[in-house]
Design a protein around this motif. Structure first.
Motif, PDB file in Angstrom:
ATOM      1  N   LEU A   1      -3.245   5.003  82.495  1.00 24.85           N
ATOM      2  CA  LEU A   1      -1.963   5.686  81.639  1.00 24.85           C
ATOM      3  C   LEU A   1      -0.773   5.797  82.534  1.00 24.85           C
ATOM      4  O   LEU A   1       0.306   6.349  82.151  1.00 24.85           O
ATOM      5  N   ASP A   2      -1.186   5.959  83.879  1.00 25.73           N
ATOM      6  CA  ASP A   2       0.054   6.274  84.849  1.00 25.73           C
ATOM      7  C   ASP A   2       0.532   7.596  84.439  1.00 25.73           C
ATOM      8  O   ASP A   2       1.990   7.623  84.104  1.00 25.73           O
ATOM      9  N   LEU A   3      -0.087   8.614  84.339  1.00 25.42           N
ATOM     10  CA  LEU A   3       0.647   9.951  83.995  1.00 25.42           C
ATOM     11  C   LEU A   3       1.843  10.387  84.719  1.00 25.42           C
ATOM     12  O   LEU A   3       2.048  10.282  85.971  1.00 25.42           O
ATOM     13  N   ASP A   4       2.863  10.797  84.008  1.00 21.76           N
ATOM     14  CA  ASP A   4       4.266  11.472  84.663  1.00 21.76           C
ATOM     15  C   ASP A   4       4.434  12.586  84.281  1.00 21.76           C
ATOM     16  O   ASP A   4       3.679  13.332  83.247  1.00 21.76           O
ATOM     17  N   ALA A   5       5.710  13.324  84.591  1.00 16.96           N
ATOM     18  CA  ALA A   5       6.054  14.584  84.424  1.00 16.96           C
ATOM     19  C   ALA A   5       6.345  14.997  82.698  1.00 16.96           C
ATOM     20  O   ALA A   5       6.579  15.973  82.441  1.00 16.96           O
ATOM     21  N   ARG A   6       6.227  13.789  81.957  1.00 16.64           N
ATOM     22  CA  ARG A   6       6.333  13.890  80.477  1.00 16.64           C
ATOM     23  C   ARG A   6       5.080  13.718  79.725  1.00 16.64           C
ATOM     24  O   ARG A   6       5.104  13.495  78.417  1.00 16.64           O
ATOM     25  N   CYS A   7       3.734  13.921  80.561  1.00 16.49           N
ATOM     26  CA  CYS A   7       2.681  13.850  79.988  1.00 16.49           C
ATOM     27  C   CYS A   7       1.808  15.074  79.744  1.00 16.49           C
ATOM     28  O   CYS A   7       2.001  15.997  80.644  1.00 16.49           O
ATOM     29  N   ALA A   8       1.202  15.352  78.594  1.00 22.58           N
ATOM     30  CA  ALA A   8       0.416  16.462  78.384  1.00 22.58           C
ATOM     31  C   ALA A   8      -1.210  15.807  78.372  1.00 22.58           C
ATOM     32  O   ALA A   8      -1.197  14.670  77.514  1.00 22.58           O
ATOM     33  N   VAL A   9      -2.097  16.508  79.097  1.00 21.83           N
ATOM     34  CA  VAL A   9      -3.450  16.214  78.963  1.00 21.83           C
ATOM     35  C   VAL A   9      -4.272  17.198  78.369  1.00 21.83           C
ATOM     36  O   VAL A   9      -4.187  18.439  78.883  1.00 21.83           O
ATOM     37  N   VAL A  10      -5.079  17.122  77.359  1.00 20.77           N
ATOM     38  CA  VAL A  10      -5.875  17.965  76.860  1.00 20.77           C
ATOM     39  C   VAL A  10      -7.508  17.388  76.648  1.00 20.77           C
ATOM     40  O   VAL A  10      -7.355  16.581  75.922  1.00 20.77           O
ATOM     41  N   THR A  11      -8.370  18.131  77.384  1.00 22.44           N
ATOM     42  CA  THR A  11      -9.777  17.759  77.062  1.00 22.44           C
ATOM     43  C   THR A  11     -10.261  18.621  75.993  1.00 22.44           C
ATOM     44  O   THR A  11     -10.136  19.657  75.956  1.00 22.44           O
ATOM     45  N   LEU A  12     -11.049  17.932  75.155  1.00 21.93           N
ATOM     46  CA  LEU A  12     -11.654  18.412  74.049  1.00 21.93           C
ATOM     47  C   LEU A  12     -13.232  18.244  73.972  1.00 21.93           C
ATOM     48  O   LEU A  12     -13.553  18.759  73.081  1.00 21.93           O
ATOM     49  N   THR A  13     -13.819  17.541  74.815  1.00 19.44           N
ATOM     50  CA  THR A  13     -15.097  17.150  74.678  1.00 19.44           C
ATOM     51  C   THR A  13     -16.159  18.464  74.987  1.00 19.44           C
ATOM     52  O   THR A  13     -17.311  18.261  74.430  1.00 19.44           O
TER      53      THR A  13
END
Lengths: 226, 108
Positions: free
Chosen positions: A133-145
């Motif tokens: 996904l090539d994360l950049d400064a406009r990305c939010a990552v939320v882990t839910l598992t």
């Protein structure tokens, strides 16, 4: 505006490349600046502020001609790790708030298209998925598992990226053991401070939809009130 | 945040230009008090007065289109200001009581 300048702005938007259009409001002269660019320290601050806050900066006449710095940022994205119940309302709400949402979960029973109509699903293992996904400064990552097997590889990639938000669902106790594991994996405390855990603003959420509201609210807060 | 719709307005401006129209762009560069469209909002104007986008809630677009047609003629960019403190407030003031400054330029 020169045709070439407009073409470059539109190219940058299409390529999801952050760029700032600097206009001299007296002469009309325009330049394009990337992150870190600028002729003076002051200008570099204007460029980085405009990009970070996703809001133009207008300078006043006391410092030479008035200038207008307009940022064109890549789209906001949200990556949800875990196609769990909370991901259903959260993906819908985040989409409404302007995020391109991707849900990552290699468990096909969870990541079923019927459960997430219209949402992009990625069935790769989380580290592989997040790298692609090539994360950049406009990305939010939320882990839910809540499952270290799935959450931790995703966090490993997120922590190496410029993502503006990294959050983990789970109790304080779960989060403490998570941090312990990540420390063991070689992450420094300063890096781990980026993680919001337990994720979400404390608004007393109980249902999955309410938890989704608290998570999205915290993401927005972190973007708009850094 | 504004990227999507602003990109559509800018894309239209480029297409009109490519189709042989004269085109001007108006950009909100500053706002005071409450005003409906934030800095960075665009209005693209074509030489037949057709326009896309917005720089207010519809309050001053008519005047901005006039300014844009003028700028297409002269080629000189222009800053215009609208709002309650303006003499023209009675005619084209913003109902919300805000003030807005708009940069109008020709697309070369």
């Amino acid at each position: 505006m020169k045709g070439e300048v407009l073409a470059e702005v539109l190219d940058a938007i299409a390529a999801k490349r952050p760029i700032v259009l600097a206009t001299n409001l007296e002469s009309g002269e325009q330049r394009l600046l990337g992150p870190g660019d600028g002729e003076t320290d002051e200008e570099r601050v204007h460029v980085s502020t405009a990009l970070r806050l996703d809001r133009p900066v207008t300078t006043e006449a006391d410092a030479g001609p008035r200038r207008f710095y307009q940022p064109f940022n890549p789209p906001l994205r949200m990556v949800l790790v875990g196609a769990v119940h909370i991901a259903q309302p959260l993906s819908v709400m985040a989409t409404l708030a302007g995020y391109e949402v991707t849900i990552v979960d290699p468990r096909t029973a969870f990541a079923a298209a019927e459960r997430f109509p219209g949402v992009t699903l990625n069935l790769s293992w989380p580290d592989e998925a997040l790298e692609s996904l090539d994360l950049d400064a406009r990305c939010a990552v939320v882990t839910l598992t809540h499952d270290p097997k799935l959450d931790d590889p995703a966090l490993g990639v997120a922590l190496e990226s410029d993502a503006f938000f990294i959050g983990c669902l789970g109790s304080k106790k779960t989060h403490a053991t998570r941090l312990k594991r990540l420390r063991k994996a070689g992450f420094a405390d300063a890096e781990l401070e980026r993680i919001r855990g337990p994720v979400g603003l404390p608004i007393g959420s109980r249902s999955p939809s309410e938890i989704a509201v608290s998570v999205l609210a915290q993401v927005i807060e972190s973007l708009r009130k850094p | 945040m504004a990227d999507q719709s602003e990109a559509e307005v800018l894309t239209a401006a480029r297409e009109w230009k490519a189709a042989g129209h004269r085109v001007a762009l108006a950009t909100v560069v500053k706002t005071w008090g409450s005003s409906p469209r934030p800095a960075g909002s665009h209005l693209a104007v074509r030489d037949d007065s057709f326009f896309l986008g917005s720089v207010s809630g519809g309050c001053v677009e008519g005047r901005v289109v006039e300014e844009a047609l003028g700028v297409m003629q002269t080629g000189e960019p222009k800053l215009v200001e609208f709002g309650v403190s303006n003499d023209e407030a009675w005619e084209v003031g913003l109902a919300c009581g805000g003030r807005v400054e708009i940069f109008v330029e020709a697309l070369e």
